[in-house]
Design a protein around this motif. Structure first.
Motif, PDB file in Angstrom:
ATOM      1  N   ASP A   1     -27.395  28.155  46.049  1.00 23.57           N
ATOM      2  CA  ASP A   1     -27.182  29.052  44.648  1.00 23.57           C
ATOM      3  C   ASP A   1     -27.604  28.415  43.277  1.00 23.57           C
ATOM      4  OD1 ASP A   1     -26.731  31.119  46.592  1.00 23.57           O
ATOM      5  OD2 ASP A   1     -24.753  30.143  46.783  1.00 23.57           O
ATOM      6  N   ILE A   2     -27.307  28.871  42.296  1.00 31.16           N
ATOM      7  CA  ILE A   2     -27.573  28.516  40.923  1.00 31.16           C
ATOM      8  C   ILE A   2     -26.120  28.890  40.044  1.00 31.16           C
ATOM      9  CG2 ILE A   2     -28.714  28.139  38.889  1.00 31.16           C
ATOM     10  CD1 ILE A   2     -31.241  28.559  40.521  1.00 31.16           C
ATOM     11  N   TYR A   3     -25.539  27.899  39.569  1.00 27.65           N
ATOM     12  CA  TYR A   3     -24.624  28.090  38.294  1.00 27.65           C
ATOM     13  C   TYR A   3     -25.344  27.430  37.225  1.00 27.65           C
ATOM     14  CZ  TYR A   3     -20.311  28.375  36.029  1.00 27.65           C
ATOM     15  OH  TYR A   3     -19.086  28.849  35.114  1.00 27.65           O
ATOM     16  N   ILE A   4     -25.182  28.389  36.125  1.00 26.85           N
ATOM     17  CA  ILE A   4     -26.048  27.868  34.708  1.00 26.85           C
ATOM     18  C   ILE A   4     -25.208  28.360  33.563  1.00 26.85           C
ATOM     19  CG2 ILE A   4     -27.683  30.052  34.887  1.00 26.85           C
ATOM     20  CD1 ILE A   4     -29.601  28.296  33.340  1.00 26.85           C
TER      21      ILE A   4
ATOM     22  N   GLY B   1     -25.944  24.599  44.369  1.00 25.55           N
ATOM     23  CA  GLY B   1     -24.777  24.539  45.303  1.00 25.55           C
ATOM     24  C   GLY B   1     -24.640  25.834  46.102  1.00 25.55           C
ATOM     25  N   ASP B   2     -24.326  25.650  47.287  1.00 25.61           N
ATOM     26  CA  ASP B   2     -24.209  26.687  48.207  1.00 25.61           C
ATOM     27  C   ASP B   2     -22.918  27.480  47.859  1.00 25.61           C
ATOM     28  OD1 ASP B   2     -24.109  28.668  50.234  1.00 25.61           O
ATOM     29  OD2 ASP B   2     -24.125  27.198  51.790  1.00 25.61           O
ATOM     30  N   ILE B   3     -22.801  28.378  47.102  1.00 27.77           N
ATOM     31  CA  ILE B   3     -21.616  28.838  46.394  1.00 27.77           C
ATOM     32  C   ILE B   3     -20.997  29.598  47.505  1.00 27.77           C
ATOM     33  CG2 ILE B   3     -20.674  30.367  44.448  1.00 27.77           C
ATOM     34  CD1 ILE B   3     -22.872  29.271  42.819  1.00 27.77           C
ATOM     35  N   ASP B   4     -21.714  30.583  48.297  1.00 26.90           N
ATOM     36  CA  ASP B   4     -21.010  31.397  49.039  1.00 26.90           C
ATOM     37  C   ASP B   4     -21.019  30.932  50.671  1.00 26.90           C
ATOM     38  OD1 ASP B   4     -23.858  31.394  49.130  1.00 26.90           O
ATOM     39  OD2 ASP B   4     -24.015  33.838  48.873  1.00 26.90           O
TER      40      ASP B   4
END
Length: 564
Positions: free
Chosen positions: A170-173, A161-164
């Motif tokens: 980006d990646i959240y794990i 997901g494009d967090i910023d």
């Protein structure tokens, strides 16, 4: 059909459906004729659906590997390639080089923005996640070492997901610590540098502290501000967390969410049609029931509506998905059942109340770890694939929709960025859009193109593709321009239903120093000014300071506005 009749049918349909017979099955088991023979007997944890080879049909990736609490033998990442009619070929070794591991999930996304879908695989038992880069034809190179942080996790889920909000994924794990997913660890945030190379920025973007027994991660815009918030699903009493995105990719914990326990997965969807995301936690309620929470659009207000699931099973369920199986404009529900049980389908009454419907899907006892809903045979309606693991015979299954209505409903552009020309006088302008259709997944819905459209002063329509930015969110760039700018978003779902959002208009006045009208102030404008040097008669566009001549004062104004 008159509205009162439609309303009456909606009320009585749930009562009629439970007595449907198997002869009216909408979703028929067709694994033997559509999946490879022999069908691999893998311990499958998760399903990802994507057109990996850009040929116009949906392929399937299975994340495989066990065991339950101790590491088993590494198993192949399975890639089933679709021929366009939902007959699949196992091309796992050909497509990945034979990559094997103990992978609990797989997600797809274009991390290097080259137009194809790459893969992130979350590994359990304190191993490194794997990043596979697509060559554009659905063949993958393992580029974990040069692209990912050298960090091991006991993970069940990694999501793109494009967090910023910088235009890349980006990646959240999640992370269960140094032993396995039943431990406690710090979830991680890995930020893309724009080329598909990631840096660990957990310490500046995520609350610290270990969370125990992670089972799921899903993005969703819970507060309607067009950025990606995060729901994590965890086993144990009230271990699941909800994090709000600041808009710049910094997460904070939201408190006061109704407690859950023993959760295995969450899914987002607007079940009551109020324009706000709701969520369901599989196995997350008391006595292993499902937990249905209705959102108020603020991200902080959640109402427990679990009593609206009738009956709410007290069984060991691992996953669920929302989808409109009857094309009536609301999201129905499938619950993936573990423990040698049957998949369960529920019909929405239009207000977020669900009644179980019997006889809609082939009755089969198996242990389903995950479920995916999509149009696999390209006939315009939704089919179902289930992943089998942990117990049972370990053969994944496909159910084809044989009697249900086609999807004729257009995707809905729910909200989008609005440009204020006075506050934002200089482009380009970032436009994000939340788009929903009639099926949910970690991606949202499966699209055949989302575009940003605009006109300047009523001229020709111009268009650019929008990039998928995470669950149900797309992002495009509106180029700098002057004049009356009108813009809107269009989306095409997998059944090729076209959706068009509302139009928005703002006005940007031309810079008086832009003498040639090309939208920038540069060398050609300087030449025009020099050519008009000296006294000039009104009108005199090059007389920027209005003193009746073109001279050094005008030159200074032009240089101060220089943009190229």
């Amino acid at each position: 059909m008159p509205a009162p009749v439609r309303a009456a049918l909606r009320l009585i349909l749930p009562a009629l459906l439970p007595v449907c017979t198997a002869g009216a099955q909408q979703f028929q088991l067709q694994t033997s004729s559509r999946f490879p023979n022999p069908n691999p007997a893998d311990y499958t944890n998760y399903i990802a659906v994507s057109d990996i080879d850009n040929d116009g049909d949906l392929d399937v990736i299975f994340a495989n590997g066990g065991n339950f609490s101790s590491a088993g033998t590494n198993q192949l990442v399975r890639i089933f390639v679709n021929d366009g009619s939902a007959v699949f070929t196992d091309e796992s070794i050909l497509r990945t080089g034979g990559l094997a591991g103990i992978f609990r999930s797989v997600a797809t996304g274009d991390v290097d923005r080259d137009g194809d879908e790459d893969l992130i695989l979350a590994a359990d038992f304190n191993r490194q996640a794997q990043l596979l880069i697509n060559d554009g034809f659905g063949y993958y190179a393992n580029e974990t070492v040069p692209r990912l942080p050298a960090i091991t996790t006991s993970s069940t889920r990694a999501q793109f997901g494009d967090i910023d909000n910088d235009g890349d994924l980006d990646i959240y794990i999640n992370n269960g610590g140094t032993t396995n997913r039943f431990g406690c660890g710090q979830n991680r945030v890995w930020i893309n540098n724009g080329t598909g190379h990631f840096a660990d920025q957990t310490n500046i973007r995520h609350p610290g502290g270990a969370v125990c027994e992670p089972m799921d991660v899903i993005f969703g815009d819970i507060d309607n501000d067009l950025d990606l918030d995060v729901r994590t699903g965890n086993r144990g009493s009230n271990n699941s967390k909800l994090y709000r995105n600041s808009g710049a990719g910094v997460f904070s914990l939201i408190t006061g969410v109704p407690a859950d326990s023993m959760c295995y997965s969450y899914d987002f969807g607007d079940v009551n049609g109020d324009g706000n995301l709701d969520m369901i936690g599989a196995n997350a309620g008391p006595s292993n029931q499902e937990l249905l929470l209705l959102g108020d659009g603020t991200g902080s207000g959640w109402t427990n509506a679990s009593s609206g699931i009738s009956p709410n099973p007290n069984a060991d369920d691992n996953d669920s998905k929302f989808f409109d199986l009857d094309n009536d404009g609301d999201l129905d529900l499938i619950i993936a059942a573990l423990g040698q049980s049957r998949e369960k389908i529920y019909i929405n009454n239009g207000s977020g109340g669900f009644t179980q419907a019997l006889g809609i899907i082939t009755d089969r006892n198996d242990s389903t770890m995950d479920v995916a809903v999509a149009d696999f045979d390209n006939d315009g309606d939704f089919d179902i694939i289930t992943a089998q693991g942990e117990s049972g015979n370990f053969t994944n299954q496909i159910y084809i929709n044989t009697t249900g209505p086609a999807d004729t409903r257009a995707p809905r552009i729910i909200r989008m960025d609005l440009v204020d020309g006075d506050a934002q006088p200089e482009g380009p302008w970032i436009i994000r859009a939340t788009i929903w259709d009639d099926v949910t997944s970690d991606r949202g819905f499966f699209d055949r193109g989302v575009h940003l459209n605009w006109t300047v002063d009523g001229g020709d329509v111009q268009q650019v593709p929008m990039d998928w930015s995470g669950n149900s969110l797309w992002r495009g760039v509106l180029p700098a321009a002057t004049g009356r700018i009108t813009y809107w978003v269009t989306a095409l779902d997998w059944a090729s239903n076209p959706g068009t959002g509302s139009t928005h208009t703002f006005v940007i006045a031309a810079d008086p120093a832009d003498l040639d009208g090309d939208g920038t102030v540069g060398f050609s404008d300087l030449l025009i000014l020099l050519g008009a040097w000296g006294p000039c008669a009104d009108p005199c566009p090059a007389d920027l300071d209005g003193d009746g001549e073109v001279g050094f004062g005008d030159l200074l104004l032009l240089l101060s506005a220089w943009s190229s």
